[in-house]
Design an enzyme around this catalytic site. Structure first.
Site: not given
Ligand code: GLN
Ligand code: ZN
Length: 768
Positions: A15-16, A18, A498, A529, A619, A655, A708, A740
């Protein structure tokens, strides 16, 4: 017979690129140092391929960020917001500003949009076109790189995205035109590039036209005919290798075969049947060659020489050896670099390793295949051939791969296994009674901030600097603090945060049988990335519960409901290297059964709400529409198998992240999750319309704020979004949650934003 490579990984085997790019962006190395790092990688790649014996070695497959952006710069399709920069800044900084946005010296410009490259996990920078779009030769990278290789005695085949696919990859940024109509403005710049290449004595040029594998309009198809006839007219001596990959030509086959090019490249991994179609059609012109993409450029398995040789021999029998090139199915940028760097025998055991090939090994495979097929080497006396046959035979029977119990379980799945005990209406009654939640219940998507500290604990634990006990202790404390915060804030359905997870797929892969991991198997995802997907090599099963301990611990701390948190089978499949010795659907079903066991164990442990994340469902859609139904059928079924082992009053959530739902809403409804949370806020709830129009029957949590961005939204903003949502969805179906998971955010903004979110929910309740 020749060998033809379509592209080599440009990130460098360690990964030079990067590392150098990120140092440059941080101001720690100079532009010259970055440029040198790039040059070193290119020279290394060319030499490696030349020494291996590749005949058509690609150039211009290198990129500092993305090959589509390179072309955008080459043809001068620079959006207006960068024009000021284009005057004063270096072209490298202009380039990175287009890729990543730039805020410096009083300039503030946002980046261009990024999206997935066909059905890969590579992301490209989307060209932006206007009605009166002008094109001009702006960067000579393609010519310079050809010369650079020439200087070390390697005559390369420059690679360029073809003009039709380039336009189709872009987006119209204003009304009143179709981007395909820009072809007449664009072509002269291509001609200029080709002229310059011809002046350097280029013999071959590869034009990538992957759109030939997609469903096209007549106009788009006709544009192919026009473009390639014009190129041929002006450059009759230039040998054009027209590369199609990722799927069959399908209904475009006839149009494609009529194009006056030197060579067609076929992806025989994704579409082996098209070789017969072409050979039998009799439509391949007498002097045209075929590049047979028999070595999988998108997966990590060792080629099956016996199988590939059969395909090659079929072609040589009809066309003769001289008209055949042996190639990988697509560019090798989708493969990790070098298997030789995998030295961790514990995770990647020698038995598994013998089944694999990364880019460097794939290069050798195409060279060997050519030698065997052209009888330059007799397979009978080749140790390489022998090793290949042994490895492939071993894979067919290895106990590491084949688990009869798993196979029997999949074979024994019955119609009731993918159905909950009762319909949603009935389940809902039991859940309302059992869970006793308010209107507009609040929750989060699962992860809470993965701070540098949390990550450092995991790193230390892996290095043996923390004992299991010490590590668990730290995670417990972080979890408890997160539970307390959620309680104080008044969130209704809590999560454990998590903290024990590195990544939502890797965490499960590490605990499932049939998975392994590489040390260095990085693949470029976008810019600097890279991702390191797990390898699914064998039948998947779950030897032990994977998440029960943490969910149970969290539940023990609070009288409120804890939501168990799992990654769904389709997402685990989609974000891994998947075995190629059985259909994807089969592997997915095995994963589904493992997740089902986890769901049942969570329920047994007293967890009444369980979320199965499926952000990657969309996707996974095939490139060609006619294949969608079959995919959606098994993907939805896999989710349902994972979710259907529980009682009516256990609430299953799913989700999904930013994706269009319109054309798959029926399938999403068929998943029959009790609650779905979706990313929605950036579209100002527009994504919800698909659910409203469909009269989506189950409960739904449209994300009310963008995770984000570090920006803290106000409760008023969120109330506005919720009002919009309540206008189209009955209020007793609505949940309140962020877009998210919060793992990339800081605690400070997370706390503030969630306090606002709860206030918004309270206001909505008060107004009912
Ligand atoms: N449960 C995951 C989180 O909260 C869901 C992440 C995702 O949808 N990419 O990070
Ligand atoms: Zn998500």
């Amino acid at each position: 017979m020749k060998t033809n490579n379509l592209g080599y990984p440009r990130i460098g085997s360690n990964r030079e690129l990067k590392k150098a790019s990120e140092l440059y962006w941080a101001g720690k190395i100079s532009a010259d140092e970055l440029i040198d790092a790039g040059k070193e990688i290119r020279l290394k790649n060319w030499k490696l391929q030349a020494e291996a014996g590749v005949d058509l070695i690609p150039s211009n497959d290198f990129s500092f960020y993305d090959q589509v952006l390179d072309l955008t710069l080459a043809v001068g399709a620079i959006p207006t917001r960068y024009h000021e920069m284009a005057k004063s800044n270096s072209s490298l900084d202009l380039y990175f500003a287009m890729a990543r946005g730039s805020q410096k010296d009083g300039q503030d410009v946002v980046a261009m949009e990024m999206t997935k490259w066909f059905d890969t996990n590579y992301h490209y920078i989307v060209p932006e076109f206007t009605k009166n779009q002008k094109f001009e030769l702006f960067s000579e990278k393609i010519i310079n790189e050809f010369k650079e290789a020439n200087a070390i005695g390697i005559k390369t085949k420059p690679v360029l995205i073809g003009p039709v696919s380039y336009l189709l990859l872009g987006k119209e940024k204003e009304e009143g035109f179709e981007r395909i109509d820009l072809i007449d403005a664009l072509l002269p710049v291509y001609f200029e590039i080709l002229e310059k290449l011809q002046a350097e004595n280029t013999e071959y040029i590869q034009l990538d036209e992957p759109f030939l594998a997609l469903n096209l309009s007549d106009k788009e198809r006709n544009t192919f005919t026009k473009v390639y006839n014009e190129i041929n007219k002006r450059f009759p001596k230039l040998k054009v290798v027209l590369a199609n990959y990722f799927d069959c030509f399908g209904e475009n086959l006839e149009t494609a075969l009529a194009l006056p090019v030197d060579t067609f490249h076929l992806d025989l991994v994704r579409c082996p049947s098209q070789l017969d179609d072409i050979l039998e059609s009799g439509k391949l012109a007498a002097n045209v060659n075929l590049s047979l993409g028999v070595v999988d450029g998108r997966n990590i398995w060792k080629n099956d020489f016996q199988k590939s040789l059969k395909l090659i021999q079929k072609a040589t029998a009809v066309l003769g050896e001289n008209r055949i090139l042996v190639a990988p199915s697509c560019s090798l940028i989708h493969s990790p670099c070098d298997l030789d760097l995998e030295t961790n025998d514990q995770t990647l055991t020698p038995e598994i390793k013998q089944w694999l090939a990364f880019a460097k090994q794939k290069i050798n495979e195409i060279v060997l295949l050519k030698k065997f097929a052209s009888k330059e080497v007799d397979v009978k006396f080749s140790a390489d051939y022998e090793r290949n046959v042994v490895a492939n035979d071993n894979r067919k029977t290895s106990k590491l791969i084949h688990n009869n119990e798993v196979k029997a379980r999949v074979a024994g799945i019955t119609a009731s296994d993918d159905k909950r005990k009762s319909t949603f209406a009935t389940r809902r009654k039991s859940q309302i009674e059992a869970l006793n939640l308010p209107l507009f219940p609040t929750t989060t998507i699962g992860s809470f901030p993965q701070t540098a500290e949390v990550r450092s604990w995991r790193a230390k634990f892996k290095k043996g600097e923390l004992t299991t006990e010490q590590y668990n202790d730290l995670i417990e404390k972080e979890t408890e603090a997160t539970i307390r915060f959620q309680e104080e804030t008044g969130i209704d359905v809590l999560v454990h945060g998590e903290f024990e997870r590195n990544d939502m797929v890797e965490y499960f892969g590490e605990q499932l049988s049939g998975f392994t991991f590489t040390k260095n198997g990085w693949v470029q995802s976008y810019g600097s990335r890279c991702v390191k997907p797990p390898v699914i090599y064998g039948d998947v099963s779950r030897p032990n519960p994977m998440t029960v301990k943490w969910s149970k611990y969290a539940q023990s701390l609070t009288p409120k409901w804890i939501k168990g948190m799992l990654t769904g089978p389709v997402t685990i499949l989609q974000w891994s290297f998947v075995r190629n010795d059985q259909p994807r659907s089969e592997t997915c079903t095995q994963i589904a059964l493992a997740i089902r066991d986890e769901v049942v164990d969570l329920e047994k442990a007293g967890i009444k709400i369980i979320q199965i994340d499926e952000p990657a469902i969309r996707e996974g859609l095939p490139l060609r529409k006619e294949e969608w139904a079959a995919y959606l059928d098994w993907a939805v079924k896999a989710f349902r198998i994972s979710a259907s082992g529980v009682e009516d009053d256990t609430q299953i959530h799913t989700h999904m992240c930013y994706s269009e739902f319109n054309d798959i809403i029926q399938n999403i409804a068929d998943m029959d999750a009790d609650v779905i949370t979706i990313e929605c806020s950036r579209s100002q709830m527009e994504l919800l319309d698909a659910f409203a129009d469909f009269k989506y029957p189950n409960e739904i949590g449209p994300g009310v704020y963008d995770i984000h961005s570090p920006r803290v939204p106000s409760s008023e903003e969120m109330v506005k979004l919720l009002e919009k949502a309540s206008a189209v969805i009955p209020v007793d179906q609505l949940w309140v949650n962020p877009d998210c998971g919060l793992k990339t955010r800081h605690w400070d903004e997370t706390k503030k934003a969630l306090i606002e979110m709860v206030a918004a929910a309270q206001e909505m309740r008060a107004a009912v």
